[in-house]
Design a protein around this motif. Structure first.
Motif, PDB file in Angstrom:
ATOM      1  N   TRP A  34       0.816  -1.221   0.000  1.00  0.00           N
ATOM      2  CA  TRP A  34       0.000   0.000   0.000  1.00  0.00           C
ATOM      3  C   TRP A  34       0.853   1.275   0.000  1.00  0.00           C
ATOM      4  O   TRP A  34       0.315   2.376   0.016  1.00  0.00           O
ATOM      5  CB  TRP A  34      -0.978   0.007   1.180  1.00  0.00           C
ATOM      6  N   ILE A  45     -12.114   6.726   5.404  1.00  0.00           N
ATOM      7  CA  ILE A  45     -10.847   6.244   4.854  1.00  0.00           C
ATOM      8  C   ILE A  45     -10.554   4.883   5.471  1.00  0.00           C
ATOM      9  O   ILE A  45     -10.250   4.777   6.659  1.00  0.00           O
ATOM     10  CB  ILE A  45      -9.693   7.215   5.154  1.00  0.00           C
ATOM     11  N   CYS A  98      -7.453   1.524   2.088  1.00  0.00           N
ATOM     12  CA  CYS A  98      -6.953   2.333   0.971  1.00  0.00           C
ATOM     13  C   CYS A  98      -5.439   2.221   0.864  1.00  0.00           C
ATOM     14  O   CYS A  98      -4.742   2.037   1.869  1.00  0.00           O
ATOM     15  CB  CYS A  98      -7.308   3.805   1.177  1.00  0.00           C
ATOM     16  N   SER A  99      -4.927   2.363  -0.351  1.00  0.00           N
ATOM     17  CA  SER A  99      -3.485   2.533  -0.514  1.00  0.00           C
ATOM     18  C   SER A  99      -3.109   3.915  -0.006  1.00  0.00           C
ATOM     19  O   SER A  99      -3.972   4.782   0.191  1.00  0.00           O
ATOM     20  CB  SER A  99      -3.103   2.404  -1.984  1.00  0.00           C
ATOM     21  N   HIS A 100      -1.812   4.129   0.200  1.00  0.00           N
ATOM     22  CA  HIS A 100      -1.400   5.441   0.696  1.00  0.00           C
ATOM     23  C   HIS A 100      -1.728   6.527  -0.322  1.00  0.00           C
ATOM     24  O   HIS A 100      -2.153   7.627   0.046  1.00  0.00           O
ATOM     25  CB  HIS A 100       0.087   5.453   1.023  1.00  0.00           C
ATOM     26  N   ALA A 101      -1.570   6.237  -1.586  1.00  0.00           N
ATOM     27  CA  ALA A 101      -1.894   7.218  -2.631  1.00  0.00           C
ATOM     28  C   ALA A 101      -3.373   7.585  -2.593  1.00  0.00           C
ATOM     29  O   ALA A 101      -3.736   8.752  -2.786  1.00  0.00           O
ATOM     30  CB  ALA A 101      -1.514   6.668  -4.006  1.00  0.00           C
ATOM     31  N   GLU A 102      -4.229   6.605  -2.331  1.00  0.00           N
ATOM     32  CA  GLU A 102      -5.670   6.868  -2.252  1.00  0.00           C
ATOM     33  C   GLU A 102      -6.014   7.715  -1.032  1.00  0.00           C
ATOM     34  O   GLU A 102      -6.886   8.589  -1.092  1.00  0.00           O
ATOM     35  CB  GLU A 102      -6.433   5.550  -2.211  1.00  0.00           C
ATOM     36  N   VAL A 103      -5.318   7.456   0.090  1.00  0.00           N
ATOM     37  CA  VAL A 103      -5.527   8.268   1.287  1.00  0.00           C
ATOM     38  C   VAL A 103      -5.193   9.728   1.014  1.00  0.00           C
ATOM     39  O   VAL A 103      -5.963  10.646   1.344  1.00  0.00           O
ATOM     40  CB  VAL A 103      -4.662   7.746   2.462  1.00  0.00           C
ATOM     41  N   GLU A 115      -5.123  11.272  -1.822  1.00  0.00           N
ATOM     42  CA  GLU A 115      -6.097  11.837  -2.761  1.00  0.00           C
ATOM     43  C   GLU A 115      -7.349  12.306  -2.019  1.00  0.00           C
ATOM     44  O   GLU A 115      -7.882  13.391  -2.296  1.00  0.00           O
ATOM     45  CB  GLU A 115      -6.466  10.790  -3.821  1.00  0.00           C
ATOM     46  N   ILE A 116      -7.814  11.512  -1.057  1.00  0.00           N
ATOM     47  CA  ILE A 116      -8.991  11.904  -0.266  1.00  0.00           C
ATOM     48  C   ILE A 116      -8.686  13.138   0.571  1.00  0.00           C
ATOM     49  O   ILE A 116      -9.495  14.074   0.641  1.00  0.00           O
ATOM     50  CB  ILE A 116      -9.439  10.732   0.625  1.00  0.00           C
ATOM     51  N   LYS A 166      -8.700  16.442  -1.241  1.00  0.00           N
ATOM     52  CA  LYS A 166     -10.024  16.926  -1.635  1.00  0.00           C
ATOM     53  C   LYS A 166     -10.862  17.375  -0.443  1.00  0.00           C
ATOM     54  O   LYS A 166     -11.894  18.022  -0.623  1.00  0.00           O
ATOM     55  CB  LYS A 166     -10.765  15.828  -2.397  1.00  0.00           C
TER      56      LYS A 166
END
Length: 335
Positions: free
Chosen positions: A48, A207, A210-215, A217-218, A221
């Motif tokens: 992740w 959250i 999630c992968s770290h990149a997805e975290v 991204e959230i 935003k």
């Protein structure tokens, strides 16, 4: 010097301390030293987050330990949770304890065993433990003073956050939260917020898994991050949320007090006493009021907080603190 960092069992689910053990190994390498992670399987990677640290399987490391490792050049780094197995694990090598959460020193939450505090304190003071690393001012005081280790035997290293953690693009009127720790608090507070008339135009994003990149991204935003982590050795989600330009409301976890202190003067961080659900509601409403009063001033405060956090907890600051700590470690070994 060669450093061997214990990181097992192999766990795929996101755990901040696992990522930071990888980052510690990378920082050691950046100072010109050799660092290898000890895992159940050498080829394992949590998946992740990104890392290319050198690894060795636990079985191969044990063979190497018994046959060729030298206490004058090889050092074992263990997490605070390995203390009870240290005597038959270290093989006589000098030991550094990487204590990422002082609150776990006597056992993990929910564990069936609780280590006797006097025995833990006595074990920390024995000669084979040459140094202790920690990642927050709170834990530094706990270990150096309450554990009687003294300032010479404990080093506070900077917990560097990912360089990808920075504001990007337009924020949504969105509140992000992680329910992994203190789940009941998270569910209760979010439920209470959803029921407030003034909060009807806010969206909520959980959250999890999630992968770290997805975290990231959230967080980029979101305007607000709710923190439910307690206890925390540092509070990495809080630091990353601040770096991504979020207002932060919630528990400091004690280890994250320094993070909340850095942003207090900006009016966009609110530390909440553990279990004080109405305080969460009041704090979110204050953020909502600020947003309506002057959105530009509010945005400027979020950007200021992001800059402060990214500068204080950068990768370069982490490497500098690791270099200083490992000079102290090697000095202690050579004595």
């Amino acid at each position: 010097m060669r450093y061997w960092l214990s990181l097992h069992p192999d766990i795929s689910r996101p755990i901040g301390g696992v990522k930071q053990m990888h980052r510690l190994a990378e920082a050691i390498q950046a100072t010109g030293r050799e660092a290898t992670l000890i895992q159940e399987a050498a080829e394992f990677h949590p998946g992740w987050f990104q890392s290319s640290v050198k690894t060795i399987s636990l079985s191969n490391w044990k063979s190497l330990r018994d046959q060729s490792l030298d206490p004058s050049t090889d050092v074992l780094i263990i997490p605070e949770t390995f203390l009870s197995i240290l005597d038959h694990y270290s093989g006589g090598l000098p030991v550094v304890v990487f204590n990422q959460n002082g609150s776990y020193s006597f056992g993990l939450p929910g564990a069936k065993t609780f280590l006797k505090p006097s025995a833990v304190i006595r074990r920390y003071g024995q000669l084979d433990i040459v140094h202790v690393l920690c990642v927050s001012q709170y834990d530094y005081e706990l270990l150096s003073k309450s554990f009687f280790l003294g300032e010479d035997n404990v080093s506070l290293i900077c917990n560097g956050i990912e360089p990808t953690c920075f504001p990007l693009g337009t924020k949504r009127k969105q509140i992000a939260y992680m329910p992994r720790k203190n789940t009941i608090d998270a569910l209760a507070v979010v439920g209470l917020l959803r029921s407030q008339p003034w909060c009807s135009d806010w969206d909520f994003v959980e959250i999890s898994a999630c992968s770290h990149a997805e975290v990231i991204e959230i967080l980029r935003k979101s305007l607000v991050f709710l923190s439910f982590g307690h206890p925390e050795g540092f509070g990495l989600p809080v630091a990353e949320a601040m770096a991504c330009g979020c207002a932060v409301i919630g528990y400091s976890g004690l280890g994250g007090r320094e993070l909340f202190a850095l942003g207090k003067h900006l009016g966009v961080v609110h530390e909440v006493p553990v279990g004080d659900w109405p305080c969460f509601l009041r704090s979110v409403q204050q953020i909502d009021d600020l947003l309506h009063q002057d959105v530009n001033a509010f945005t400027d405060s979020l950007m200021s907080l992001s800059r402060i956090i990214r500068q204080a907890y950068s990768a370069s600051e982490m490497i500098a603190s690791v270099r200083l700590a490992f000079e102290r470690i090697e000095s202690a070994i050579s004595r």
